[in-house]
Design a protein around this motif. Structure first.
Motif, PDB file in Angstrom:
ATOM      1  N   PRO A 158      81.920 -38.127   9.541  1.00 27.63           N
ATOM      2  CA  PRO A 158      82.780 -38.945   8.687  1.00 27.63           C
ATOM      3  C   PRO A 158      83.050 -38.234   7.355  1.00 27.63           C
ATOM      4  N   GLY A 159      84.313 -38.060   7.044  1.00 25.73           N
ATOM      5  CA  GLY A 159      84.653 -37.402   5.783  1.00 25.73           C
ATOM      6  C   GLY A 159      84.834 -35.909   5.871  1.00 25.73           C
ATOM      7  N   ASP A 160      84.722 -35.305   7.071  1.00 26.83           N
ATOM      8  CA  ASP A 160      84.922 -33.858   7.156  1.00 26.83           C
ATOM      9  C   ASP A 160      86.401 -33.532   6.939  1.00 26.83           C
ATOM     10  N   SER A 161      86.680 -32.272   6.647  1.00 23.46           N
ATOM     11  CA  SER A 161      88.039 -31.864   6.303  1.00 23.46           C
ATOM     12  C   SER A 161      88.784 -31.202   7.458  1.00 23.46           C
ATOM     13  N   PHE A 162      88.186 -31.174   8.655  1.00 20.25           N
ATOM     14  CA  PHE A 162      88.834 -30.508   9.783  1.00 20.25           C
ATOM     15  C   PHE A 162      89.199 -31.491  10.886  1.00 20.25           C
ATOM     16  N   ILE A 163      88.207 -32.079  11.535  1.00 24.44           N
ATOM     17  CA  ILE A 163      88.503 -33.002  12.624  1.00 24.44           C
ATOM     18  C   ILE A 163      89.246 -34.226  12.105  1.00 24.44           C
ATOM     19  N   ASN A 164      88.885 -34.718  10.931  1.00 22.12           N
ATOM     20  CA  ASN A 164      89.602 -35.867  10.370  1.00 22.12           C
ATOM     21  C   ASN A 164      91.036 -35.512  10.016  1.00 22.12           C
ATOM     22  N   MET A 165      91.262 -34.267   9.565  1.00 20.22           N
ATOM     23  CA  MET A 165      92.627 -33.821   9.292  1.00 20.22           C
ATOM     24  C   MET A 165      93.444 -33.800  10.580  1.00 20.22           C
ATOM     25  N   ARG A 212      92.407 -32.672  22.587  1.00 14.31           N
ATOM     26  CA  ARG A 212      92.392 -33.646  23.682  1.00 14.31           C
ATOM     27  C   ARG A 212      91.224 -34.615  23.559  1.00 14.31           C
ATOM     28  N   LEU A 213      90.076 -34.109  23.092  1.00 16.65           N
ATOM     29  CA  LEU A 213      88.915 -34.976  22.907  1.00 16.65           C
ATOM     30  C   LEU A 213      89.190 -36.023  21.830  1.00 16.65           C
ATOM     31  N   ILE A 214      89.813 -35.602  20.742  1.00 15.70           N
ATOM     32  CA  ILE A 214      90.154 -36.552  19.674  1.00 15.70           C
ATOM     33  C   ILE A 214      91.056 -37.650  20.224  1.00 15.70           C
ATOM     34  N   CYS A 215      92.037 -37.272  21.034  1.00 13.28           N
ATOM     35  CA  CYS A 215      92.936 -38.259  21.632  1.00 13.28           C
ATOM     36  C   CYS A 215      92.184 -39.183  22.588  1.00 13.28           C
ATOM     37  N   GLU A 216      91.240 -38.613  23.329  1.00  9.68           N
ATOM     38  CA  GLU A 216      90.478 -39.422  24.277  1.00  9.68           C
ATOM     39  C   GLU A 216      89.651 -40.491  23.582  1.00  9.68           C
ATOM     40  N   VAL A 217      88.935 -40.112  22.520  1.00 10.52           N
ATOM     41  CA  VAL A 217      88.045 -41.083  21.868  1.00 10.52           C
ATOM     42  C   VAL A 217      88.814 -42.088  21.020  1.00 10.52           C
ATOM     43  N   THR A 218      90.060 -41.780  20.675  1.00 11.34           N
ATOM     44  CA  THR A 218      90.882 -42.718  19.892  1.00 11.34           C
ATOM     45  C   THR A 218      91.926 -43.421  20.758  1.00 11.34           C
ATOM     46  N   ASN A 219      91.868 -43.191  22.070  1.00  9.26           N
ATOM     47  CA  ASN A 219      92.770 -43.840  23.025  1.00  9.26           C
ATOM     48  C   ASN A 219      94.240 -43.602  22.701  1.00  9.26           C
ATOM     49  N   ARG A 220      94.577 -42.331  22.452  1.00 10.57           N
ATOM     50  CA  ARG A 220      95.964 -41.969  22.201  1.00 10.57           C
ATOM     51  C   ARG A 220      96.462 -41.012  23.281  1.00 10.57           C
ATOM     52  N   ILE A 234      79.082 -34.241  20.738  1.00  3.73           N
ATOM     53  CA  ILE A 234      80.258 -34.492  19.908  1.00  3.73           C
ATOM     54  C   ILE A 234      81.071 -35.692  20.377  1.00  3.73           C
ATOM     55  N   LYS A 235      81.234 -35.862  21.675  1.00  2.16           N
ATOM     56  CA  LYS A 235      82.031 -36.981  22.169  1.00  2.16           C
ATOM     57  C   LYS A 235      81.394 -38.311  21.791  1.00  2.16           C
ATOM     58  N   ASP A 236      80.102 -38.443  22.032  1.00  2.70           N
ATOM     59  CA  ASP A 236      79.402 -39.683  21.702  1.00  2.70           C
ATOM     60  C   ASP A 236      79.448 -39.959  20.207  1.00  2.70           C
ATOM     61  N   THR A 237      79.345 -38.911  19.417  1.00  2.00           N
ATOM     62  CA  THR A 237      79.319 -39.072  17.967  1.00  2.00           C
ATOM     63  C   THR A 237      80.692 -39.459  17.421  1.00  2.00           C
ATOM     64  N   LEU A 238      81.737 -38.800  17.906  1.00  2.00           N
ATOM     65  CA  LEU A 238      83.101 -39.123  17.440  1.00  2.00           C
ATOM     66  C   LEU A 238      83.455 -40.573  17.757  1.00  2.00           C
ATOM     67  N   LYS A 239      82.986 -41.070  18.872  1.00  2.00           N
ATOM     68  CA  LYS A 239      83.283 -42.453  19.257  1.00  2.00           C
ATOM     69  C   LYS A 239      82.776 -43.470  18.228  1.00  2.00           C
ATOM     70  N   LYS A 240      81.765 -43.100  17.480  1.00  2.00           N
ATOM     71  CA  LYS A 240      81.145 -44.034  16.540  1.00  2.00           C
ATOM     72  C   LYS A 240      81.952 -44.217  15.256  1.00  2.00           C
ATOM     73  N   TYR A 241      82.830 -43.235  14.932  1.00  2.15           N
ATOM     74  CA  TYR A 241      83.523 -43.373  13.650  1.00  2.15           C
ATOM     75  C   TYR A 241      85.006 -43.019  13.663  1.00  2.15           C
ATOM     76  N   LEU A 242      85.451 -42.279  14.662  1.00  3.11           N
ATOM     77  CA  LEU A 242      86.844 -41.825  14.643  1.00  3.11           C
ATOM     78  C   LEU A 242      87.751 -42.965  15.117  1.00  3.11           C
ATOM     79  N   LYS A 243      88.784 -43.241  14.347  1.00  2.76           N
ATOM     80  CA  LYS A 243      89.736 -44.333  14.667  1.00  2.76           C
ATOM     81  C   LYS A 243      91.133 -43.766  14.840  1.00  2.76           C
TER      82      LYS A 243
END
Length: 295
Positions: free
Chosen positions: A152-159, A221-229, A286-295
């Motif tokens: 949460p708050g990183d400057s790469f994956i959140n970007m 693709r992982l970011i899209c998967e965990v955010t259902n996009r 990473i997948k389990d962790t992103l699911k907890k905060y990435l929207k």
């Protein structure tokens, strides 16, 4: 245990500060702006100063058991004196020299995976120069070289996630095969703090990565998967990205510098995971962790 922490208001530093306090450590926190301190605790001694100006903090190094040095930058602003040479090498030299003058015995240093003498980028070259100064300092050191740090708050994956929110079509560089091994910020914090008193880490250098190797395209693709996009990905040839960096890379508003592009191209993975065996814990998936905060 008393530690002296630099870079403690940043993304990684805040997590290290929290974890150090959870272990009942006392923390002297060097900051330029006390308003940026995100953690409140009676065991924090806030020192307003500048790592490049040792006189602002030298007296605070007396009776300190360990210095944890995190200061670094990801892009230069030469007009403001913000350069890799100053903030990677010179800042490290100054805090190392000050630690020795203050009779501090232990030094934990944050470098970067890929830092080496023959590196392509100035970012990695100056990180390596700092490593060498620490290694030759006479202090009982440990150097950590993390891959991409996320949370949460990183400057790469959140970007990347913010970009993916705004458009149904997303372009990626080249063939998207650039490899990386992202590591969770809380794992990095645990590593840095738990190593302080662990003699198995003394006078050693460790790479720090997460458990999964992902290509840049797989990460998107992982970011899209965990955010259902659902997004359409279109490749952009490297020469176009390179040309755009030549035109705009020196401007703060442009999201990519030449060094960042070259580091992405060369990959960012670890050859071993020795540090987890020494400290006896498993890194987060990473997948389990992103699911907890990435929207």
């Amino acid at each position: 245990m008393k530690i002296f922490l630099t870079g403690g208001t940043g993304f990684v530093g805040t997590e290290i500060l929290k974890y150090a306090l959870s272990k009942d450590y006392e923390v002297t926190l060097l900051v330029r702006n006390p308003d940026k301190v995100k953690v409140k605790n009676d065991r924090i001694d806030i020192v307003v100063g500048d790592v490049l100006k040792p006189k602002t903090y030298l007296d605070k190094l007396n009776n300190v058991d360990c210095v944890v040095h995190l200061v670094g930058i990801i892009r230069e602003i030469p007009k403001e004196g913000v350069t890799f040479q100053r903030y990677h090498f010179e800042a490290t030299k100054m805090i190392v020299d000050a630690a020795k003058e203050g009779d501090v015995k232990r030094f934990i240093h944050m470098s970067a995976n890929g830092a080496r003498s023959e590196a392509i980028t100035d970012y990695h070259k100056t990180k390596y120069l700092a490593e060498e100064y620490v290694r030759n300092s006479g202090l009982t050191y440990t150097i950590f070289k993390p891959s991409v740090i996320y949370g949460p708050g990183d400057s790469f994956i959140n970007m990347l996630n913010d970009f993916l929110k705004k458009t149904p079509v997303f372009s990626y560089f080249g063939d998207g095969s650039y490899s990386m091994q992202p590591v969770y910020v809380a794992d990095v914090a645990k590593i840095f703090v738990d190593a302080i008193e662990n003699s198995d880490t003394f006078n050693k250098t460790f790479t720090v990565c997460g458990p999964e190797v992902l290509s840049y395209k797989e990460l998107l693709r992982l970011i899209c998967e965990v955010t259902n996009r659902k997004r359409l990905f279109i490749p952009v040839p490297e020469f176009i990205i390179s040309f755009m960096i030549t035109l705009f890379g020196k401007f703060q508003w442009f999201p990519l510098t030449r060094d960042q592009f070259e580091m992405l191209r060369e990959g960012n993975t670890c050859e071993n995971m020795e540090i987890y065996k020494l400290l006896q814990f498993e890194p987060k998936n990473i997948k389990d962790t992103l699911k907890k905060y990435l929207k």
